[in-house]
Design a protein around this motif. Structure first.
Motif, short mmCIF file in Angstrom:
data_model
loop_
_atom_site.label_atom_id
_atom_site.label_comp_id
_atom_site.label_asym_id
_atom_site.label_seq_id
_atom_site.Cartn_x
_atom_site.Cartn_y
_atom_site.Cartn_z
N VAL A 31 0.86 -1.19 0.00
CA VAL A 31 0.00 0.00 0.00
C VAL A 31 0.89 1.23 0.00
O VAL A 31 1.82 1.34 0.80
CB VAL A 31 -0.93 0.02 1.23
N THR A 32 0.60 2.16 -0.91
CA THR A 32 1.37 3.39 -1.03
C THR A 32 0.42 4.58 -1.08
O THR A 32 -0.57 4.54 -1.83
CB THR A 32 2.20 3.39 -2.34
N GLN A 33 0.69 5.60 -0.29
CA GLN A 33 -0.11 6.83 -0.38
C GLN A 33 0.47 7.69 -1.48
O GLN A 33 1.69 7.89 -1.55
CB GLN A 33 -0.09 7.57 0.94
N VAL A 34 -0.41 8.19 -2.35
CA VAL A 34 0.02 8.98 -3.50
C VAL A 34 -0.88 10.20 -3.67
O VAL A 34 -1.93 10.30 -3.05
CB VAL A 34 -0.01 8.14 -4.81
N LEU A 35 -0.45 11.12 -4.52
CA LEU A 35 -1.25 12.26 -4.94
C LEU A 35 -1.41 12.16 -6.45
O LEU A 35 -0.49 11.77 -7.15
CB LEU A 35 -0.56 13.58 -4.59
N GLY A 36 -2.59 12.51 -6.96
CA GLY A 36 -2.77 12.43 -8.39
C GLY A 36 -4.03 13.14 -8.84
O GLY A 36 -4.84 13.60 -8.05
N CYS A 37 -4.15 13.24 -10.15
CA CYS A 37 -5.36 13.81 -10.74
C CYS A 37 -5.66 13.06 -12.03
O CYS A 37 -4.79 12.50 -12.66
CB CYS A 37 -5.22 15.30 -11.00
N GLY A 38 -6.91 13.06 -12.37
CA GLY A 38 -7.36 12.40 -13.59
C GLY A 38 -8.56 13.16 -14.11
O GLY A 38 -8.57 14.39 -14.14
N ASN A 39 -9.62 12.44 -14.45
CA ASN A 39 -10.84 13.07 -14.94
C ASN A 39 -11.48 13.97 -13.90
O ASN A 39 -12.24 14.87 -14.24
CB ASN A 39 -11.85 12.00 -15.38
N GLN A 40 -11.20 13.70 -12.64
CA GLN A 40 -11.81 14.49 -11.56
C GLN A 40 -11.34 15.94 -11.59
O GLN A 40 -12.04 16.84 -11.16
CB GLN A 40 -11.47 13.84 -10.22
N LYS A 41 -10.14 16.17 -12.08
CA LYS A 41 -9.57 17.52 -12.25
C LYS A 41 -9.45 18.30 -10.94
O LYS A 41 -9.49 19.51 -10.93
CB LYS A 41 -10.37 18.35 -13.25
N GLY A 42 -9.35 17.61 -9.85
CA GLY A 42 -9.14 18.30 -8.59
C GLY A 42 -10.43 18.54 -7.82
O GLY A 42 -11.48 18.03 -8.16
N LEU A 43 -10.30 19.33 -6.79
CA LEU A 43 -11.40 19.56 -5.86
C LEU A 43 -11.45 21.04 -5.53
O LEU A 43 -10.43 21.65 -5.25
CB LEU A 43 -11.14 18.73 -4.59
N LYS A 44 -12.65 21.62 -5.56
CA LYS A 44 -12.82 23.03 -5.23
C LYS A 44 -13.31 23.13 -3.79
O LYS A 44 -14.30 22.51 -3.41
CB LYS A 44 -13.83 23.68 -6.16
N GLU A 45 -12.57 23.89 -2.97
CA GLU A 45 -12.94 24.10 -1.58
C GLU A 45 -12.92 25.60 -1.29
O GLU A 45 -12.30 26.37 -2.01
CB GLU A 45 -11.95 23.42 -0.64
N TYR A 46 -13.61 25.98 -0.23
CA TYR A 46 -13.58 27.35 0.21
C TYR A 46 -13.00 27.39 1.62
O TYR A 46 -13.49 26.71 2.52
CB TYR A 46 -14.99 27.96 0.20
N VAL A 47 -11.93 28.15 1.77
CA VAL A 47 -11.29 28.32 3.07
C VAL A 47 -11.31 29.81 3.40
O VAL A 47 -10.73 30.62 2.68
CB VAL A 47 -9.84 27.79 3.06
N ARG A 48 -12.04 30.15 4.47
CA ARG A 48 -12.18 31.55 4.90
C ARG A 48 -12.64 32.45 3.76
O ARG A 48 -12.14 33.55 3.54
CB ARG A 48 -10.87 32.06 5.48
N GLY A 49 -13.58 31.92 2.98
CA GLY A 49 -14.16 32.70 1.90
C GLY A 49 -13.35 32.69 0.61
O GLY A 49 -13.80 33.22 -0.39
N GLN A 50 -12.17 32.13 0.63
CA GLN A 50 -11.32 32.07 -0.56
C GLN A 50 -11.50 30.73 -1.26
O GLN A 50 -11.49 29.68 -0.63
CB GLN A 50 -9.84 32.21 -0.17
N GLU A 51 -11.67 30.79 -2.57
CA GLU A 51 -11.78 29.56 -3.35
C GLU A 51 -10.40 28.96 -3.55
O GLU A 51 -9.48 29.64 -4.00
CB GLU A 51 -12.42 29.86 -4.70
N ILE A 52 -10.24 27.69 -3.20
CA ILE A 52 -8.97 26.98 -3.39
C ILE A 52 -9.25 25.74 -4.23
O ILE A 52 -10.14 24.95 -3.89
CB ILE A 52 -8.35 26.58 -2.04
N ILE A 53 -8.53 25.60 -5.32
CA ILE A 53 -8.69 24.43 -6.17
C ILE A 53 -7.47 23.54 -5.97
O ILE A 53 -6.35 23.93 -6.28
CB ILE A 53 -8.84 24.82 -7.65
N THR A 54 -7.71 22.36 -5.42
CA THR A 54 -6.65 21.39 -5.21
C THR A 54 -6.63 20.47 -6.42
O THR A 54 -7.61 19.77 -6.69
CB THR A 54 -6.93 20.56 -3.94
N THR A 55 -5.53 20.47 -7.17
CA THR A 55 -5.48 19.66 -8.39
C THR A 55 -4.93 18.26 -8.14
O THR A 55 -5.24 17.35 -8.89
CB THR A 55 -4.62 20.35 -9.47
#
Length: 113
Positions: A31-55
């Motif tokens: 088992v290996t923890q990894v970071l990646g992106c595919g069709n999902q194209k990341g995740l949009k979150e709001y932190v303290r009113g600021q939009e942050i897109i995690t790719t």
């Protein structure tokens, strides 16, 4: 022999491990923890009113080296646990393994698995 690698969502790992122990006689996994992106194209979150897109999203890669006759069983089990129908469920890759060698004893092939 084949290598089955599944890139899955982190929250599915424990359920997959439990199902593998109960339903299939596997010889082990990596088992290996990894970071990646595919069709999902990341995740949009709001932190303290600021939009942050995690790719790059956190995922887990689970790898097995199994005999050819167990490949489909492993694939079906992974699908039954990890498939939600949503983007980001992951991918499964199957590759041929030419040789396996147990370092401790020098055993090769099926004996090494």
């Amino acid at each position: 022999m084949k290598k089955v690698e599944a890139i899955i969502q982190q929250e599915k790992l424990e359920e997959l491990k439990l199902a593998l122990d109960q339903k299939l006689d596997t010889t082990g996994m990596t088992v290996t923890q990894v970071l990646g992106c595919g069709n999902q194209k990341g995740l949009k979150e709001y932190v303290r009113g600021q939009e942050i897109i995690t790719t790059l999203l956190p995922k887990v890669v689970v790898s097995f080296v199994v005999f050819d006759e167990k490949v489909e069983d492993i694939i079906q089990l992974i699908l039954s646990i990890c498939q939600t129908g949503e983007v980001g469920d992951g991918k499964i890759f199957v590759s041929p393994i030419e040789e396996a060698i147990r370092i401790r004893t020098g055993e090769r092939g099926k004996e090494a698995i």
